[in-house]
Structures are given as C-alpha cells and as structure tokens.
Design a protein around this motif. Sequence first.
Motif, PDB file in Angstrom:
ATOM      1  N   GLU A   1      12.982  -3.338   2.566  1.00 51.76           N
ATOM      2  CA  GLU A   1      12.638  -3.287   1.576  1.00 51.76           C
ATOM      3  C   GLU A   1      11.359  -3.942   0.875  1.00 51.76           C
ATOM      4  OE1 GLU A   1      15.272  -2.568  -1.030  1.00 51.76           O
ATOM      5  OE2 GLU A   1      15.781  -0.620  -0.711  1.00 51.76           O
ATOM      6  N   ARG A   2      10.477  -4.545   0.363  1.00 55.78           N
ATOM      7  CA  ARG A   2      10.110  -4.744  -0.475  1.00 55.78           C
ATOM      8  C   ARG A   2      10.596  -5.577  -2.237  1.00 55.78           C
ATOM      9  NH1 ARG A   2       7.791  -9.297  -2.527  1.00 55.78           N
ATOM     10  NH2 ARG A   2       5.759  -9.336  -3.176  1.00 55.78           N
ATOM     11  N   TYR A   3      10.616  -6.836  -1.767  1.00 58.42           N
ATOM     12  CA  TYR A   3      11.449  -7.385  -3.432  1.00 58.42           C
ATOM     13  C   TYR A   3      10.133  -8.197  -3.932  1.00 58.42           C
ATOM     14  CZ  TYR A   3      14.119  -9.746  -6.573  1.00 58.42           C
ATOM     15  OH  TYR A   3      14.706 -10.904  -7.785  1.00 58.42           O
ATOM     16  N   SER A   4      10.322  -7.345  -5.209  1.00 55.65           N
ATOM     17  CA  SER A   4       9.593  -7.940  -6.494  1.00 55.65           C
ATOM     18  C   SER A   4       9.869  -7.962  -7.388  1.00 55.65           C
ATOM     19  CB  SER A   4       8.642  -6.882  -6.340  1.00 55.65           C
ATOM     20  OG  SER A   4       9.189  -5.809  -6.399  1.00 55.65           O
ATOM     21  N   GLY A   5      11.461  -8.916  -7.705  1.00 56.15           N
ATOM     22  CA  GLY A   5      12.057  -9.174  -8.651  1.00 56.15           C
ATOM     23  C   GLY A   5      11.457 -11.134  -9.473  1.00 56.15           C
TER      24      GLY A   5
ATOM     25  N   ASN B   1      13.628 -14.416   2.993  1.00 58.55           N
ATOM     26  CA  ASN B   1      13.086 -15.648   1.952  1.00 58.55           C
ATOM     27  C   ASN B   1      11.800 -15.758   2.951  1.00 58.55           C
ATOM     28  OD1 ASN B   1      12.789 -18.853   0.466  1.00 58.55           O
ATOM     29  ND2 ASN B   1      11.932 -16.978  -0.282  1.00 58.55           N
ATOM     30  N   ILE B   2      10.627 -15.537   2.726  1.00 55.65           N
ATOM     31  CA  ILE B   2       9.615 -16.141   2.970  1.00 55.65           C
ATOM     32  C   ILE B   2       8.256 -17.203   2.377  1.00 55.65           C
ATOM     33  CG2 ILE B   2       7.730 -15.857   4.646  1.00 55.65           C
ATOM     34  CD1 ILE B   2       8.712 -13.186   5.820  1.00 55.65           C
ATOM     35  N   THR B   3       7.825 -18.654   2.495  1.00 50.83           N
ATOM     36  CA  THR B   3       7.061 -19.068   2.822  1.00 50.83           C
ATOM     37  C   THR B   3       6.279 -20.071   3.570  1.00 50.83           C
ATOM     38  OG1 THR B   3       8.184 -21.419   3.203  1.00 50.83           O
ATOM     39  CG2 THR B   3       8.653 -19.935   1.148  1.00 50.83           C
TER      40      THR B   3
ATOM     41  N   ASP C   1      10.700 -10.759   0.800  1.00 50.36           N
ATOM     42  CA  ASP C   1      10.144 -10.714  -0.163  1.00 50.36           C
ATOM     43  C   ASP C   1       8.476 -11.891  -0.390  1.00 50.36           C
ATOM     44  OD1 ASP C   1      10.440 -13.542   0.876  1.00 50.36           O
ATOM     45  OD2 ASP C   1      11.518 -14.313  -1.113  1.00 50.36           O
ATOM     46  N   SER C   2       7.472 -11.496   0.634  1.00 48.40           N
ATOM     47  CA  SER C   2       6.631 -11.548   1.435  1.00 48.40           C
ATOM     48  C   SER C   2       5.832  -9.903   1.237  1.00 48.40           C
ATOM     49  CB  SER C   2       6.519 -12.546   2.338  1.00 48.40           C
ATOM     50  OG  SER C   2       4.922 -12.745   2.356  1.00 48.40           O
ATOM     51  N   THR C   3       4.841  -9.500   0.759  1.00 50.80           N
ATOM     52  CA  THR C   3       4.132  -8.451   0.830  1.00 50.80           C
ATOM     53  C   THR C   3       3.440  -8.308   1.953  1.00 50.80           C
ATOM     54  OG1 THR C   3       3.367  -8.312  -1.521  1.00 50.80           O
ATOM     55  CG2 THR C   3       2.316  -6.920   0.181  1.00 50.80           C
ATOM     56  N   GLU C   4       3.506  -9.389   2.452  1.00 52.83           N
ATOM     57  CA  GLU C   4       1.843  -9.658   3.844  1.00 52.83           C
ATOM     58  C   GLU C   4       2.972 -10.253   4.934  1.00 52.83           C
ATOM     59  OE1 GLU C   4      -0.675 -12.254   6.674  1.00 52.83           O
ATOM     60  OE2 GLU C   4      -0.111 -13.595   4.122  1.00 52.83           O
ATOM     61  N   ASN C   5       4.272 -10.082   4.598  1.00 53.75           N
ATOM     62  CA  ASN C   5       5.198  -9.964   6.063  1.00 53.75           C
ATOM     63  C   ASN C   5       5.871  -8.862   6.140  1.00 53.75           C
ATOM     64  OD1 ASN C   5       5.617 -12.326   7.771  1.00 53.75           O
ATOM     65  ND2 ASN C   5       5.263 -13.602   5.343  1.00 53.75           N
ATOM     66  N   TYR C   6       6.034  -8.290   4.848  1.00 53.96           N
ATOM     67  CA  TYR C   6       6.899  -6.749   4.719  1.00 53.96           C
ATOM     68  C   TYR C   6       5.695  -5.692   5.524  1.00 53.96           C
ATOM     69  CZ  TYR C   6       7.562  -2.051   2.730  1.00 53.96           C
ATOM     70  OH  TYR C   6       7.655  -0.909   2.309  1.00 53.96           O
ATOM     71  N   GLY C   7       4.190  -6.154   5.876  1.00 54.97           N
ATOM     72  CA  GLY C   7       3.904  -5.470   6.129  1.00 54.97           C
ATOM     73  C   GLY C   7       3.487  -5.231   7.222  1.00 54.97           C
ATOM     74  N   ARG C   8       3.955  -6.021   7.915  1.00 60.29           N
ATOM     75  CA  ARG C   8       3.927  -7.016   9.660  1.00 60.29           C
ATOM     76  C   ARG C   8       5.315  -6.374   9.967  1.00 60.29           C
ATOM     77  NH1 ARG C   8       2.079 -13.415   9.388  1.00 60.29           N
ATOM     78  NH2 ARG C   8      -0.178 -12.572   9.320  1.00 60.29           N
ATOM     79  N   MET C   9       6.528  -6.236   9.282  1.00 63.47           N
ATOM     80  CA  MET C   9       7.828  -6.346   9.516  1.00 63.47           C
ATOM     81  C   MET C   9       7.680  -4.225   9.838  1.00 63.47           C
ATOM     82  SD  MET C   9       9.945  -8.384   7.454  1.00 63.47           S
ATOM     83  CE  MET C   9      11.699  -8.181   7.822  1.00 63.47           C
ATOM     84  N   VAL C  10       6.841  -3.623   9.298  1.00 57.04           N
ATOM     85  CA  VAL C  10       7.230  -2.153   8.795  1.00 57.04           C
ATOM     86  C   VAL C  10       6.783  -1.806   9.856  1.00 57.04           C
ATOM     87  CG1 VAL C  10       6.067  -0.039   7.724  1.00 57.04           C
ATOM     88  CG2 VAL C  10       7.042  -2.050   6.017  1.00 57.04           C
ATOM     89  N   GLU C  11       5.387  -2.393  10.173  1.00 62.24           N
ATOM     90  CA  GLU C  11       4.658  -1.675  11.191  1.00 62.24           C
ATOM     91  C   GLU C  11       5.024  -2.138  12.662  1.00 62.24           C
ATOM     92  OE1 GLU C  11       0.524  -3.615  13.642  1.00 62.24           O
ATOM     93  OE2 GLU C  11       0.685  -4.584  11.477  1.00 62.24           O
ATOM     94  N   PHE C  12       5.868  -3.258  13.466  1.00 63.21           N
ATOM     95  CA  PHE C  12       6.731  -3.623  14.294  1.00 63.21           C
ATOM     96  C   PHE C  12       8.109  -3.015  14.067  1.00 63.21           C
ATOM     97  CE2 PHE C  12      10.192  -5.322  16.073  1.00 63.21           C
ATOM     98  CZ  PHE C  12       9.859  -5.828  17.520  1.00 63.21           C
TER      99      PHE C  12
END
Length: 498
Positions: A267-271, A22-24, A243-254
């Motif tokens: 997985e990206r959570y969008s609920g 969970n990222i804010t 649950d963060s789109t921006e950080n999802y991208g960073r995590m996938v890239e890493f």
Amino acid sequence: MLQQPIPLPRDLPRPKEQILVNITPQETRVAVLEDAVVQELHIERAASRGIVGNIYLGQVKRVLPGMQSAFIEIGFERAAFLHIADVLEQRQHPSEPQRIEKMLFEGQTVLVQVIKDPIGTKGARLSTQISLAGRFLVHLPQEEHIGISQKIEVEADRLSLKARLEKLLPDGSPRGYIIRTSAETATDEELRADVEYLSKLWADIRHKSQHLPAKSLLYDDLPLAVRVLRDMVSDHTEKVIVDSTENYGRMVEFAEAYVQSAVDKIERYSGERPLFELHGIETEIEKALSRRVNLKFGGYLIIDQTEAMTTIDVNTGGFVGNRNFDETIYKTNLEATLALARQLRLRNLGGIIIVDFIDMDNAEHREAVLAELAKALARDRTRVTLNGFTSLGLVEVTRKRTRESLAHVLCESCPVCQGRGEIKTAQTVCYEIQREIVRETRRFEAKGFRILASQSVIDMLLDEESQSLAMLIDFIGKPISLSVEATYSQEQFDVVLL
C-alpha cells in the motif's frame, strides 16, 4: 559438563503483522509490527549500506597457517577475514581436514561472498561458497545437490518439493539449490521463475569475474525496501505500507515479477502525518536506545551491550505481588521473558546474551520461565539457541549476529566519557590538577601557574577545595590563577606555566 540447548517450539501460532517502510534519500527504515507493537527495526543508510550477501573478486593479502585463515582484500579499508571452515572445499568434505596454505596464496584472486558485515574493529567475514537468495529458492551454483529447509517437516512434502524442482531444472545447469519454507505454497511457474532469475544472476556474476579486476564488486544485494518483499513477507503479513511513491512503484514491479502473493499487500501511504510518527515508531526507537526497559507491572530490565556480550538484568522494581515474595519474583520473571525476547529483535542484539533472572528457589517456576522464554524466542527470524540455568542462576542465549545492532547504527561513543557511561567527579579532577602542578613545579622553573578547567571544577577549587588549593600555593611558593573554559568537559583541564 556442557549444557544441551533447549529446543525452541515450532509451529506456534503467529500474530498478524504489518510492515512499515519509511524511505528518504538518506536512509530506509523498516518496522515490523505484531498486534500493533513494534517487534523489529531495520535501518539501511545510503552512505553505509550493509554488505552481507555481496559478492567480490577478492585478492588474498595474507595467509595465516597457524589460524587456518586468510585476509582478503575486497576494496575496503580493513581486509576481510576468511576461515578454513568457510572455504568451499572444506564445507564439501568436513570429515577431511584441509590446510588453507595449500588452497590459497598471496596475490591470488578468489570469488568470495560476505556472510557478516564489518563490526567494530573487525573486518567483514567471507565465504567461498556462493549462495544467491530468491523468493522460494537459494541457489548454490558450486553444489550439485538439492537441500530442503528443516522447517518443512512432513517427509511427503519434502520429497514432493524436491521432485517438482528437479523437473524444472534445465539440463546442464548447476543443480545446487536449497528449497525455502515459502516454497511450500509456490506454483511450478513461480519456482521456474525463481530458477530463471537465479540462473541469469549467476551467469552475470561469472561473466564479470572474468573481465573485472581484483577487488571488484560483482553482485550487490537488493536494497532493503525490496528485500522486505523477498525475505519478510509471509502468510502472516497483512500489509506492507510504504511512504514513497517512487519506491512503491519499484516494490510493486519486483513483487509482480518475483513475489506475486505480496502484490495486493503493498500500500502507498499518503497521509499528512509521517508514517513512523503515526504508529509511534519514533518513540519506540528512542526507548530502544535506553539501558532501562520498564515492564508493565513495575519491574524493569537493565540491558548493557559490550563488545564481548550483552547482559540483561531482571529486577522487580515497584512490582508488589498479591500473594508472597516468591510469587512476585515468578510473575516478574515471566513478564520479563516476553520483553527481553522482543528487545533482542528490536535492538538486533547478537552474539552471547546473558540473562540474570531474579533468583527462584522453586524448580517448577524455573522450568516455567524457561518454557515461556523458549516460546518467545521461537518467533525470532534470526537463529537463536537457548541454554538452561547455570549454577549461578544465569541463562545463556546466543543469537546469530549478521549486522550491527540498532545502537551501533544510530549512536557513537560519547566524546566526554569515551563510551564508559560515566565521568570523573569534579573533586577527582581537582586532585589530578593539584598533582599535575606539583609535577610541573619539580620539572620547570615557573613564576606561577594558571588552571584552565570547566565551570564545575573551578567552582570546586574555589569552594570545597579552596583550603587544599591554598595549601598547595603555600607548598610550591608560587601563585596559581583560575580560568573557566566553557568548551571543556568536566574531565578536561590544562595547567599553563607563567
């Protein structure tokens, strides 16, 4: 006679786990679930990120020969602490005692790495032995040997991994590495990528150390969301849900660059419902801040955390066994082993932990409880040691402390009780006020006094203590008036001279 630590079982079957991220903008929170039950919570706040793993160009502030230690300035309010045992030369030659005053002098700059965060009033703890963690390897650039994780037990596998790594290392490069457990399934390409990444990282740190001033940060460890992929994801991990789109991208890239096996698990959570609320994590966080932990069959634990140690008391509570009292105690203690092992991970309790199980007369029961506790503790990622029952019936556990506990991250001492967990009674405060008035009467010539206090204290003076107040007025021969201060806590009061 010192007790020998009880060995924790290895190669126990591990349940499948899910990792929720969970990222804010203010903080990152990570929950590790096993069989849908929260086992670990990690919290990193942007305003106070942990510094374990960070590398600084420190400056020696003071050398203490008597303690064989030194205080090192690394740019924080409190100087960090370096002990002789964490100096590289001493670690390389442990059988040859060194003197820290012959290695360091005030004002000297020295390359240091944080191995423990500042905790309470203590500054960070440092080491001059630099280690850089990768996915499969830990690079020790000041060393020239290859070590292998003790969890890789098969000798043939150990020799094979060492030979593979030696072939991949470029000529003339630092050859100090520790092969992590995750390297057992790594390909040569993955190991080579790790070597290249760590080599570039070390080269960058060395370059900065030659051009930046003292107290400079040379290397900042990865943020929590990315460290999850490097340090936590394993074959037992089913999903990493963020649950963060921006950080999802960073995590996938890493992951694509360093942790190929984790790419398909992210997985990206969008609920619509918040991720932690959906899985009941918020409720578990609240429970983890309570002293009392209820067990399934009516027993409970009481957990008290102090600066010196943590104590865990096991109680039967409302549990009534089907057989006899001894059986009830035994069943409660068995259930408590799983709960307390989970609480150590969940609350991130470190240092010395003293467990007060309910007394058991049966030696077989004691051995069975210890065996069950050893199994439960074996699942912990953090290093844990377990000792048997003492003559007083207590069990000692030590757990490596590398960061603040959950309570220290989320809470602060109560301003009313100053962290004691209890406050003076209204009656106690009434008597303090009366003694204060007697003292003031002897020191000053006053026409009278006004008492400013909380509602509960004023009510006590007007009711149960009205007779003693009247006797005081008669004794000093001066009037006393009362005034409620709504902002005062029960312990606060003022005596005003009129």
